[in-house]
Scaffold this motif. Sequence first.
Motif, PDB file in Angstrom:
ATOM      1  N   ILE A   1      29.640  35.244  29.129  1.00  0.00           N
ATOM      2  CA  ILE A   1      31.088  35.135  28.945  1.00  0.00           C
ATOM      3  C   ILE A   1      31.490  33.663  28.853  1.00  0.00           C
ATOM      4  O   ILE A   1      32.254  33.259  27.979  1.00  0.00           O
ATOM      5  CB  ILE A   1      31.821  35.837  30.117  1.00  0.00           C
ATOM      6  CG1 ILE A   1      31.512  37.338  30.086  1.00  0.00           C
ATOM      7  CG2 ILE A   1      33.318  35.582  30.037  1.00  0.00           C
ATOM      8  CD1 ILE A   1      31.934  38.083  31.331  1.00  0.00           C
ATOM      9  N   TYR A   2      30.896  32.853  29.728  1.00  0.00           N
ATOM     10  CA  TYR A   2      31.247  31.423  29.751  1.00  0.00           C
ATOM     11  C   TYR A   2      30.901  30.758  28.430  1.00  0.00           C
ATOM     12  O   TYR A   2      31.614  29.894  27.936  1.00  0.00           O
ATOM     13  CB  TYR A   2      30.504  30.760  30.909  1.00  0.00           C
ATOM     14  CG  TYR A   2      30.838  29.301  31.083  1.00  0.00           C
ATOM     15  CD1 TYR A   2      32.135  28.916  31.430  1.00  0.00           C
ATOM     16  CD2 TYR A   2      29.872  28.317  30.922  1.00  0.00           C
ATOM     17  CE1 TYR A   2      32.449  27.586  31.600  1.00  0.00           C
ATOM     18  CE2 TYR A   2      30.182  26.985  31.099  1.00  0.00           C
ATOM     19  CZ  TYR A   2      31.466  26.628  31.427  1.00  0.00           C
ATOM     20  OH  TYR A   2      31.780  25.298  31.594  1.00  0.00           O
TER      21      TYR A   2
ATOM     22  N   TYR B   1      35.486  40.150  30.893  1.00  0.00           N
ATOM     23  CA  TYR B   1      35.370  39.597  32.241  1.00  0.00           C
ATOM     24  C   TYR B   1      34.616  40.562  33.138  1.00  0.00           C
ATOM     25  O   TYR B   1      34.465  41.751  32.807  1.00  0.00           O
ATOM     26  CB  TYR B   1      36.742  39.251  32.832  1.00  0.00           C
ATOM     27  CG  TYR B   1      37.661  40.428  33.031  1.00  0.00           C
ATOM     28  CD1 TYR B   1      37.640  41.150  34.233  1.00  0.00           C
ATOM     29  CD2 TYR B   1      38.557  40.821  32.043  1.00  0.00           C
ATOM     30  CE1 TYR B   1      38.490  42.228  34.427  1.00  0.00           C
ATOM     31  CE2 TYR B   1      39.398  41.893  32.218  1.00  0.00           C
ATOM     32  CZ  TYR B   1      39.363  42.602  33.418  1.00  0.00           C
ATOM     33  OH  TYR B   1      40.186  43.679  33.609  1.00  0.00           O
ATOM     34  N   ILE B   2      34.164  40.036  34.267  1.00  0.00           N
ATOM     35  CA  ILE B   2      33.467  40.859  35.246  1.00  0.00           C
ATOM     36  C   ILE B   2      34.450  41.199  36.358  1.00  0.00           C
ATOM     37  O   ILE B   2      35.123  40.308  36.876  1.00  0.00           O
ATOM     38  CB  ILE B   2      32.278  40.105  35.872  1.00  0.00           C
ATOM     39  CG1 ILE B   2      31.340  39.576  34.771  1.00  0.00           C
ATOM     40  CG2 ILE B   2      31.510  41.005  36.826  1.00  0.00           C
ATOM     41  CD1 ILE B   2      30.286  38.625  35.299  1.00  0.00           C
TER      42      ILE B   2
ATOM     43  N   ASP C   1      36.421  23.206  34.639  1.00  0.00           N
ATOM     44  CA  ASP C   1      35.823  22.651  33.419  1.00  0.00           C
ATOM     45  C   ASP C   1      36.066  21.151  33.342  1.00  0.00           C
ATOM     46  O   ASP C   1      35.198  20.383  32.949  1.00  0.00           O
ATOM     47  CB  ASP C   1      36.403  23.342  32.185  1.00  0.00           C
ATOM     48  CG  ASP C   1      35.776  24.698  31.972  1.00  0.00           C
ATOM     49  OD1 ASP C   1      34.604  24.733  31.552  1.00  0.00           O
ATOM     50  OD2 ASP C   1      36.437  25.718  32.264  1.00  0.00           O
TER      51      ASP C   1
ATOM     52  N   ALA D   1      33.043  26.572  37.291  1.00  0.00           N
ATOM     53  CA  ALA D   1      33.678  26.637  35.980  1.00  0.00           C
ATOM     54  C   ALA D   1      33.251  27.922  35.284  1.00  0.00           C
ATOM     55  O   ALA D   1      34.066  28.635  34.682  1.00  0.00           O
ATOM     56  CB  ALA D   1      33.266  25.420  35.150  1.00  0.00           C
ATOM     57  N   ASN D   2      31.961  28.206  35.418  1.00  0.00           N
ATOM     58  CA  ASN D   2      31.389  29.398  34.823  1.00  0.00           C
ATOM     59  C   ASN D   2      32.023  30.668  35.427  1.00  0.00           C
ATOM     60  O   ASN D   2      32.498  31.551  34.710  1.00  0.00           O
ATOM     61  CB  ASN D   2      29.885  29.357  35.114  1.00  0.00           C
ATOM     62  CG  ASN D   2      29.102  30.300  34.258  1.00  0.00           C
ATOM     63  OD1 ASN D   2      29.549  31.416  34.009  1.00  0.00           O
ATOM     64  ND2 ASN D   2      27.942  29.856  33.801  1.00  0.00           N
TER      65      ASN D   2
ATOM     66  N   LYS E   1      35.635  31.566  34.677  1.00  0.00           N
ATOM     67  CA  LYS E   1      35.899  32.156  33.370  1.00  0.00           C
ATOM     68  C   LYS E   1      35.438  33.620  33.325  1.00  0.00           C
ATOM     69  O   LYS E   1      36.050  34.453  32.659  1.00  0.00           O
ATOM     70  CB  LYS E   1      35.191  31.371  32.276  1.00  0.00           C
ATOM     71  CG  LYS E   1      35.588  31.850  30.897  1.00  0.00           C
ATOM     72  CD  LYS E   1      35.177  30.907  29.807  1.00  0.00           C
ATOM     73  CE  LYS E   1      35.557  31.522  28.460  1.00  0.00           C
ATOM     74  NZ  LYS E   1      34.872  30.871  27.363  1.00  0.00           N
ATOM     75  N   ALA E   2      34.375  33.911  34.058  1.00  0.00           N
ATOM     76  CA  ALA E   2      33.768  35.221  33.917  1.00  0.00           C
ATOM     77  C   ALA E   2      34.370  36.266  34.844  1.00  0.00           C
ATOM     78  O   ALA E   2      34.480  37.431  34.465  1.00  0.00           O
ATOM     79  CB  ALA E   2      32.266  35.116  34.162  1.00  0.00           C
ATOM     80  N   TYR E   3      34.718  35.885  36.057  1.00  0.00           N
ATOM     81  CA  TYR E   3      35.167  36.879  37.033  1.00  0.00           C
ATOM     82  C   TYR E   3      36.689  36.970  37.036  1.00  0.00           C
ATOM     83  O   TYR E   3      37.374  35.946  37.100  1.00  0.00           O
ATOM     84  CB  TYR E   3      34.684  36.512  38.438  1.00  0.00           C
ATOM     85  CG  TYR E   3      33.202  36.758  38.653  1.00  0.00           C
ATOM     86  CD1 TYR E   3      32.744  38.050  38.930  1.00  0.00           C
ATOM     87  CD2 TYR E   3      32.287  35.721  38.596  1.00  0.00           C
ATOM     88  CE1 TYR E   3      31.393  38.281  39.136  1.00  0.00           C
ATOM     89  CE2 TYR E   3      30.935  35.939  38.790  1.00  0.00           C
ATOM     90  CZ  TYR E   3      30.493  37.230  39.068  1.00  0.00           C
ATOM     91  OH  TYR E   3      29.151  37.466  39.282  1.00  0.00           O
ATOM     92  N   LYS E   4      37.198  38.171  36.964  1.00  0.00           N
ATOM     93  CA  LYS E   4      38.632  38.395  37.074  1.00  0.00           C
ATOM     94  C   LYS E   4      38.822  39.580  38.020  1.00  0.00           C
ATOM     95  O   LYS E   4      38.016  40.519  37.990  1.00  0.00           O
ATOM     96  CB  LYS E   4      39.257  38.733  35.719  1.00  0.00           C
ATOM     97  CG  LYS E   4      39.029  37.703  34.615  1.00  0.00           C
ATOM     98  CD  LYS E   4      40.167  36.706  34.551  1.00  0.00           C
ATOM     99  CE  LYS E   4      39.745  35.363  34.009  1.00  0.00           C
ATOM    100  NZ  LYS E   4      39.518  35.228  32.602  1.00  0.00           N
TER     101      LYS E   4
ATOM    102  N   ALA F   1      27.858  36.400  33.548  1.00  0.00           N
ATOM    103  CA  ALA F   1      28.882  35.355  33.628  1.00  0.00           C
ATOM    104  C   ALA F   1      28.593  34.262  32.606  1.00  0.00           C
ATOM    105  O   ALA F   1      29.503  33.749  31.950  1.00  0.00           O
ATOM    106  CB  ALA F   1      28.914  34.774  35.037  1.00  0.00           C
TER     107      ALA F   1
END
Lengths: 520, 463
Positions: B432-433, B440-441, A504, A445-446, A449-452, B429
């Motif tokens: 950001i979460y 974003y990374i 999530d 879930a984390n 959201k963070a990696y794109k 991360a």
Amino acid sequence: MLSTSSGSWPQHSSTATTAFNAVPARRTLNQPGPVPPQMAQPQPTPKNKVDWSKAVRDYVQRAFAQENNVAGVSREEVQEKLKQVITAVAEKGMMDDVDWANHPLPQQFVLQDRRRALGVDGQQNAWPTLASHLADTLNGHTNNLSLSPSSKKRKSTDASLTEHPDDSVPPWRKTNNRNIFEDRITYANQGQANRVDKKQRKNKEKDNFINCKFSPAELEKRRQRFGNISTDVTPPWASPRTDPDAELKSGPVVGTCQELEKRYFRLTAPPKPETVRSLPVLEQTLALLKQKWRDEKNYGYICDQFKSLRQDLTVQHIRSAFTVDVYEIHARIALEKGDLGEYNQCQTQLRALYSQNLGGHPEEFLAYRILYFIHTCNRTDMNDMLADLTPTDKNDPAVKHALAVRSALALGNYHRFFRLYIDYPNLGGYLMDKFVDRERVAALANMCKAYKPFVKLSFLSFELGFENDRACLDFLVEKQAQHLIQDMNEGLCFQTGKAGMMFDQLRAQAFAKIDIKGQI
Amino acid sequence: MDRIIGRFHQCVAEENGTELAKIFSTKAPASSPNFFYDLRRASNAQHIDGEIHYSLTPRNGFSFDSAEVNAWAEVFVNYWKAVGEFIGLEESTDRGELKDGQYGEVYDVWKAFTNSLIKYHSSSVLPFWTIPCLYTALTDLRTYAIKADEQSVNAKGSINFSTGLQDDIVSSVGKNEKLEDYARVLNRVFNMCLQDRAPVEYSRKWGTYFTANLMFKTYFKLNAVSLSKNMVQAINAQFDMPSLYRFPRSEIVTFKYYIGVMTFLREDYVQAEQNLTEAWQLCHKSAYKNHQQILTYLIPCRLITTHKLPTSELLSPYPRLQALFGPIAACIRKGDLAGFDAALFAGEVEFVKRRIYLTLERGRDIALRNLLRKVFLAGGYEPLKEGQTEADLIRRTRIPIAEFAAAIRMGLGADGKLLEDDEVECMLANMIYKNLMKGYISRERAMVVLSKTAGMAFPGTGV
């Protein structure tokens, strides 16, 4: 680690070096111990008759000789102690090694015991003096226990455990001497309760009558007549009891069962001694169970056997290093099989046992406890546990590991968590297995959201502590995220950018239901 | 004896519950230290009942009906018996030789006294205005329960071994026998108050929050905070309960405080903040200790909900709080990770004791956010393109992971060397979460791409 030390068994070592005090109260000829498997049988087959050497017989003579009388030590006590001394030596197979001519006399041991009871008594409280209980249970005989300081001490802490059908106890005390099971019995009315009381009293009188008939003095005469002390004579009152009232008696049971294996049944009535195994038998049982577990790995059987083993220890009030050993082994087996309910029961017991300083592996199990609280997300208990930690605890590698796991998860540091998951001490991994799944979901879930827009599958697989990419793939498929996996130039990739809130939601589900069966 | 009856008569005539409660004191008044001895000597176990009955007749100006006479007589007799124990307790304490279980005995007699009050309140024989007697009785009973448990743990240790039919060797751990018993007594009073159906002006419902607060205290002491939840639900379920704000302010503050702490421990920080803030505002300005107590939970709470730290002005009147939160707050502000870890470690014992450790621990995220924010600020602005003016300046929003990694490594001090690159990414991360950082990374570019909208890269911090 798996020691079955018999040093934990107070009865065998009734010589002067023990920390407990053996109350001179044994009144019967039967001995619970590894030697006489015959004693529980209704019809004893006479064997194992020993011809005592002249030295021993002289020692016995000397013990009862007029000139060796000590004021305040009764003949009964001497006789009792004598038997303990000889039995202890016999059981160690040292009959010929002891210098009987110069061996201290029983009355000296009695005095020594009394002195010790007056002094250091801390250990004593934790040990029920089985010898005396044996005598009480089988005999209900008058003795002058309550006159000696040691027994007074015991009575104050153990009063509810032992009945002293002692003639020196005044009658008004006697009626108040209610048995400990009473509060579990719901009487329809007071009359009924009184009737039970009366019945018990009657029964007690009966016991006393039996004792009149077979007084220790007579038994001693008989023994002298036969010129030996045989351990195989079963007096009639030691045969299996059928009188249901007798079962209402309180105090620890003294087991006579010789079977190594026994199925577990929840007790609904006081256990009969012939269904309970004594410590020496239980020690053999443990060895057998360990062997069987190694050979067969039949958890259903093992768990059942361990439960009956624990029950036998409990009803006999055995709290020793052996008890710790039993609980630790059962806890480890339960962990290995992921049976957290059973594990937690053992853990609760172990915690109390460790507080009695009976040995064992408190740090190892403290670490499990921490991991267990992580599993159950129990913040209250976690806080209490942190409050109880000592600096020594914190330096133990296993505890350190568990605390690191806790802090990694508290901060959402999944990277560190999965490194700790891969490298764990003892059986911690089995506990972590219980919550690794939900932590993987949380980490996903984390990351989603963070990696794109995507991450490589190999990266995911490493970060989430999978053995290989295949396992990671299986996990994602199981979570129905296969549509996010794409074969790209870089190899298999996971489209984090397209996952949306799906992890999530899974995360919320995973943390909503935590199975905490067996939690006490 | 006549003196006490005289005082009693006056209280009854004035319907003064507070003064009445003072009559049934567990301590002899300072003005007459021999009061208890006199009271004991004034009668004996055989005659006390008759004498009290005789005193409560119209002859002495009382106008009780027979039920009320009996009720008060029982209360007085039980009090008289308890006084005997108080004398014994005082003497043993003075001599420094308390008997084993002596506090337990005092607890038992005082419980008998309390029970007689409860009994006649339940049956409404005693008028509602005498309820302050119950308040003081319960408050004192709690003290004795705690002392009795302390004494018995000292004497016997804290483990009960099984003696009956249990399968396992230990039947229970931790002994709070008397305090648990007390919780049951208290529960009876609570329910009696809560469910009183009398018209509101005569109702015992006015005793609800006083007993509720005692229950909170007791459950917290018993480490059974979760039980308070049922109690709160029971209050909320009473449709005809007078509004909390019609109760004495002290009761409101205490109640709000405990609700606040209860929700705090359940990690419902929004609720907790609301209740604690209210308690803070209503609390009497000279109630220094209470303020301190409220802030102990309100500060960690605000750290989580609004990422706000206490100012030094707020902390300055409270040296204890300053010591507790000062160092850690300073480290969070500076974004000093190593300092934060050290402060958390140094305060661990105190934090754990107050049950705020697990909450404060999460302050590390804020410290990290502040550190990363510095990196962002140090990154400066994108170069202006042709035709753009100063007003068009935007901050550089594409930041190499390596820059963040360097900052974190520096921030961690000696521990920084052990930090792996993947762990840095994991920390980013997390930021950001948790919405502490917006963006974003991008792994393939090894970059963090932050929000270009002004003031959105690190929400709530102005950039």
